[in-house]
Design a protein around this motif. Structure first.
Motif, PDB file in Angstrom:
ATOM      1  N   CYS A 295       0.610  -1.128   0.104  1.00 31.97           N
ATOM      2  CA  CYS A 295       0.070   0.098   0.032  1.00 31.97           C
ATOM      3  C   CYS A 295       0.890   1.321  -0.082  1.00 31.97           C
ATOM      4  O   CYS A 295       0.269   2.353  -0.491  1.00 31.97           O
ATOM      5  N   HIS A 296       2.021   1.038   0.383  1.00 34.58           N
ATOM      6  CA  HIS A 296       2.700   2.484   0.313  1.00 34.58           C
ATOM      7  C   HIS A 296       3.513   2.352  -0.692  1.00 34.58           C
ATOM      8  O   HIS A 296       4.014   1.475  -1.361  1.00 34.58           O
ATOM      9  N   PRO A 297       3.698   3.706  -1.268  1.00 35.75           N
ATOM     10  CA  PRO A 297       4.253   3.759  -2.778  1.00 35.75           C
ATOM     11  C   PRO A 297       5.863   3.440  -2.625  1.00 35.75           C
ATOM     12  O   PRO A 297       6.358   2.774  -3.744  1.00 35.75           O
ATOM     13  N   TYR A 298       6.498   3.363  -1.486  1.00 36.60           N
ATOM     14  CA  TYR A 298       7.870   3.080  -1.312  1.00 36.60           C
ATOM     15  C   TYR A 298       8.025   1.386  -1.511  1.00 36.60           C
ATOM     16  O   TYR A 298       8.991   0.665  -2.253  1.00 36.60           O
ATOM     17  N   GLY A 332       6.695  17.130   6.316  1.00 38.82           N
ATOM     18  CA  GLY A 332       5.656  16.077   5.635  1.00 38.82           C
ATOM     19  C   GLY A 332       6.330  14.853   5.475  1.00 38.82           C
ATOM     20  O   GLY A 332       7.109  14.487   6.294  1.00 38.82           O
ATOM     21  N   CYS A 333       5.953  13.974   4.460  1.00 39.94           N
ATOM     22  CA  CYS A 333       6.308  12.791   4.256  1.00 39.94           C
ATOM     23  C   CYS A 333       7.655  12.962   3.542  1.00 39.94           C
ATOM     24  O   CYS A 333       8.092  13.327   2.856  1.00 39.94           O
ATOM     25  N   PRO A 334       8.615  12.024   4.222  1.00 34.26           N
ATOM     26  CA  PRO A 334       9.835  11.909   3.842  1.00 34.26           C
ATOM     27  C   PRO A 334      10.221  11.341   2.406  1.00 34.26           C
ATOM     28  O   PRO A 334      11.180  11.684   1.871  1.00 34.26           O
ATOM     29  N   PHE A 335       9.297  10.711   2.050  1.00 28.38           N
ATOM     30  CA  PHE A 335       9.296   9.924   0.730  1.00 28.38           C
ATOM     31  C   PHE A 335       8.819  10.910  -0.490  1.00 28.38           C
ATOM     32  O   PHE A 335       8.951  10.421  -1.706  1.00 28.38           O
ATOM     33  N   ARG A 336       8.207  12.083  -0.194  1.00 28.41           N
ATOM     34  CA  ARG A 336       7.496  12.821  -1.232  1.00 28.41           C
ATOM     35  C   ARG A 336       8.614  13.390  -2.359  1.00 28.41           C
ATOM     36  O   ARG A 336       8.012  13.447  -3.399  1.00 28.41           O
ATOM     37  N   GLY A 337       9.969  13.694  -2.201  1.00 21.76           N
ATOM     38  CA  GLY A 337      10.630  13.842  -3.011  1.00 21.76           C
ATOM     39  C   GLY A 337      10.822  12.838  -4.158  1.00 21.76           C
ATOM     40  O   GLY A 337      11.326  13.036  -5.374  1.00 21.76           O
ATOM     41  N   ARG A 338      10.514  11.532  -3.921  1.00 20.77           N
ATOM     42  CA  ARG A 338      10.603  10.372  -4.913  1.00 20.77           C
ATOM     43  C   ARG A 338       9.314   9.853  -5.105  1.00 20.77           C
ATOM     44  O   ARG A 338       9.371   8.820  -5.980  1.00 20.77           O
ATOM     45  N   CYS A 339       8.188  10.342  -4.640  1.00 20.53           N
ATOM     46  CA  CYS A 339       6.865   9.665  -4.931  1.00 20.53           C
ATOM     47  C   CYS A 339       6.092  10.016  -5.910  1.00 20.53           C
ATOM     48  O   CYS A 339       5.992  11.353  -6.029  1.00 20.53           O
ATOM     49  N   GLU A 340       5.553   9.145  -7.001  1.00 17.33           N
ATOM     50  CA  GLU A 340       5.059   9.725  -8.125  1.00 17.33           C
ATOM     51  C   GLU A 340       3.529   9.742  -7.633  1.00 17.33           C
ATOM     52  O   GLU A 340       2.823  10.629  -8.660  1.00 17.33           O
ATOM     53  N   SER A 341       2.954   9.701  -6.567  1.00 18.81           N
ATOM     54  CA  SER A 341       1.924   9.964  -5.964  1.00 18.81           C
ATOM     55  C   SER A 341       1.657  11.052  -5.218  1.00 18.81           C
ATOM     56  O   SER A 341       0.539  11.273  -4.645  1.00 18.81           O
ATOM     57  N   ALA A 342       2.762  11.807  -4.843  1.00 15.96           N
ATOM     58  CA  ALA A 342       2.822  12.948  -4.038  1.00 15.96           C
ATOM     59  C   ALA A 342       1.649  14.012  -4.256  1.00 15.96           C
ATOM     60  O   ALA A 342       1.313  14.471  -5.443  1.00 15.96           O
ATOM     61  N   ILE A 345      -1.199  17.729   0.109  1.00  9.37           N
ATOM     62  CA  ILE A 345      -1.254  17.536   1.806  1.00  9.37           C
ATOM     63  C   ILE A 345       0.279  16.672   2.069  1.00  9.37           C
ATOM     64  O   ILE A 345       0.371  16.953   3.553  1.00  9.37           O
ATOM     65  N   CYS A 346       0.691  15.810   1.272  1.00 11.02           N
ATOM     66  CA  CYS A 346       2.126  15.175   1.744  1.00 11.02           C
ATOM     67  C   CYS A 346       3.010  16.155   2.209  1.00 11.02           C
ATOM     68  O   CYS A 346       3.909  15.595   2.735  1.00 11.02           O
ATOM     69  N   ALA A 347       3.172  17.474   1.905  1.00  7.73           N
ATOM     70  CA  ALA A 347       3.972  18.414   2.303  1.00  7.73           C
ATOM     71  C   ALA A 347       3.787  18.890   3.755  1.00  7.73           C
ATOM     72  O   ALA A 347       4.504  19.549   4.311  1.00  7.73           O
ATOM     73  N   SER A 363       1.516   4.014   6.619  1.00  8.01           N
ATOM     74  CA  SER A 363       1.472   5.657   6.691  1.00  8.01           C
ATOM     75  C   SER A 363       1.628   6.207   5.487  1.00  8.01           C
ATOM     76  O   SER A 363       2.684   6.425   4.762  1.00  8.01           O
ATOM     77  N   CYS A 364       0.588   6.615   5.012  1.00  6.21           N
ATOM     78  CA  CYS A 364       0.510   7.312   3.709  1.00  6.21           C
ATOM     79  C   CYS A 364      -0.731   7.859   3.723  1.00  6.21           C
ATOM     80  O   CYS A 364      -1.743   7.334   4.064  1.00  6.21           O
ATOM     81  N   TYR A 365      -0.878   9.203   3.137  1.00  2.00           N
ATOM     82  CA  TYR A 365      -2.232   9.856   2.677  1.00  2.00           C
ATOM     83  C   TYR A 365      -3.202   9.158   1.619  1.00  2.00           C
ATOM     84  O   TYR A 365      -4.358   9.416   1.614  1.00  2.00           O
ATOM     85  N   LEU A 366      -2.636   8.236   0.840  1.00  2.00           N
ATOM     86  CA  LEU A 366      -3.343   7.654  -0.178  1.00  2.00           C
ATOM     87  C   LEU A 366      -4.274   6.796   0.313  1.00  2.00           C
ATOM     88  O   LEU A 366      -5.172   6.382  -0.424  1.00  2.00           O
ATOM     89  N   ASN A 367      -4.058   6.234   1.527  1.00  2.00           N
ATOM     90  CA  ASN A 367      -4.856   5.093   1.977  1.00  2.00           C
ATOM     91  C   ASN A 367      -5.763   5.468   3.093  1.00  2.00           C
ATOM     92  O   ASN A 367      -6.186   4.624   3.879  1.00  2.00           O
TER      93      ASN A 367
HETATM   94 FE1  SF4 Z   1       4.413  10.193   1.167  1.00  2.00          FE
HETATM   95 FE2  SF4 Z   1       2.206  11.267  -0.173  1.00  2.00          FE
HETATM   96 FE3  SF4 Z   1       3.710   9.599  -1.404  1.00  2.00          FE
HETATM   97 FE4  SF4 Z   1       2.127   8.771   0.430  1.00  2.00          FE
HETATM   98  S1  SF4 Z   1       1.474   9.659  -1.470  1.00  2.00           S
HETATM   99  S2  SF4 Z   1       4.236   8.116   0.064  1.00  2.00           S
HETATM  100  S3  SF4 Z   1       2.293  10.273   2.118  1.00  2.00           S
HETATM  101  S4  SF4 Z   1       4.434  11.504  -0.698  1.00  2.00           S
END
Ligand code: SF4
Length: 372
Positions: A295-298, A332-342, A345-347, A363-367
């Motif tokens: 469920c988490h993009p990472y 915000g979310c530490p993965f957002r610099g690499r996340c295609e779904s950012a 709100i993630c910031a 831990s992700c806003y997508l879910n």
């Molecule tokens: Fe983080 Fe947002 Fe990507 Fe979820 S969608 S991993 S909260 S940047």
């Protein structure tokens, strides 16, 4: 759970920093993790995401300073490990929590034969069982003494110890030899009577790691923490050591916290898998759920870059970018610099951890929608 209903391991809101000249490195951020007896939990993530810091903090092996536990709690069988005085900590190592490290050559003493190193671990356990402080060093051994009969399962390997008239513990050398041979046999070492006479430099990397596993087992720990135990081995030896560990889980019923950067390795062995990123546990759940419904993009990116079967049509996808600098984590979310779904709100803030059901936490806003 232990017999009195207390979790084997309970980590609550753990926060660990390293104080460096360039600032505080936040290596572990608000981590929660429970383990039950007999469970194998794998922790995966890229290098530098805090896996080893988490692993080493449990038996209090972090160098303080520069490491500093700035918040949270670690309970092993109900004992608050962080509140223990330094002299109390060794009681919980070895027979309670045993470690297997990545590089066995750094853990074995080059000047002692294998027998002396394994037997010291056995003596430490016996002294603790007898209620004595374990301070003995390995003693030279007569390797030409007659071989005793061996072959009994781990739970029966409890050679007797006696106290002399001064109250000191006395070890029966033949029984110690039998136990060493038994533990070396248990980790599938052929000809243990020969191997126990050798020095660490005379063994291969895979054999040295088997010795480390034998030493950990000989202390009969309730929890084994294996920190990248196969990373320094070549692929075929890695497969043999993993297969051995899988067999031993069945045989000795210990619990294992298995740390690795390799999803394929963890998939082989773990009941549950936790995924760490930049010091955060971003997803955890049953291994089957994390692999079939990440469920988490990472986690999804890690799985996409993990080879499934034999691939002929081009390169595997890779995750672009790198783990952010842990001294200057973005808001915000530490993965957002690499996340295609950012999203915007993630910031704003790190997303809360939500339960998708059956212990699958993310831990992700997508879910947020449809969460349990
Ligand atoms: Fe983080 Fe947002 Fe990507 Fe979820 S969608 S991993 S909260 S940047």
């Amino acid at each position: 759970m232990t017999s009195n209903g207390i979790p084997l391991l309970s980590v609550r809101d753990l926060q660990i920093c390293y104080n460096t000249p360039s600032g505080a490195v936040r290596a572990v951020n608000h981590i929660n993790l429970d383990m039950e007896r007999g469970e194998v939990v794998g922790i995966v993530g890229e290098t530098g995401c805090g896996k080893s810091t988490l692993a080493h903090s449990i038996p209090r092996l972090l160098p303080e300073p520069p490491a500093q536990v700035v918040g949270g709690e670690i309970r092993f069988e109900g004992t608050d490990m962080l509140s223990l005085r330094n002299k109390e900590v060794p009681k919980y190592r070895g027979t309670g929590i045993a470690m297997i490290f990545q590089e066995p050559i750094n853990s074995l003493n080059p000047s002692f034969r294998i027998f002396d190193q394994v037997v010291e671990a056995i003596k430490v356990r016996k002294m603790r069982e007898a209620g004595m402080e374990a301070t003995s060093a390995a003693e030279p051994h007569d390797y030409n003494e007659p071989k005793p009969p061996v072959s009994h399962p781990l739970r029966e390997v409890t050679a007797t110890t006696r106290r002399n008239r001064f109250g000191d513990i006395e070890f029966d050398r033949k029984e110690l030899m039998a136990e060493v041979v038994e533990f070396l046999s248990m980790v599938r070492i052929n000809d243990p009577e020969h191997i126990l006479r050798l020095y660490p430099h005379e063994l291969s990397g895979g054999m040295r790691q088997r010795i480390m596993i034998a030493m950990a087992l000989s202390e009969q720990p309730r929890l084994m923490i294996a920190d990248e135990p196969t990373s320094a081995l070549d692929v075929t030896i890695q497969a043999q050591v993993l297969s051995l560990m899988k067999d031993l889980i069945e045989e000795v019923h210990t619990s294992i916290l298995f740390i690795s950067h390799d999803l394929g390795v963890v998939a082989e062995i773990a009941d549950r898998i936790g995924v760490m990123y930049a010091g955060n546990l971003v997803e955890i759940g049953k291994a089957a759920d994390v692999f079939s419904k990440p469920c988490h993009p990472y986690t999804q990116s890690l799985l996409r870059s993990f080879p499934h079967g034999y691939k002929t049509d081009g390169k595997l996808p890779t995750l672009k970018g790198a783990v952010p600098n842990l001294t200057r984590l973005p808001t915000g979310c530490p993965f957002r610099g690499r996340c295609e779904s950012a999203m915007d709100i993630c910031a704003t803030a790190m997303p809360d951890t939500i339960d998708l059901g059956d212990g699958h936490l993310v831990s992700c806003y997508l879910n947020r929608k449809g969460a349990a």
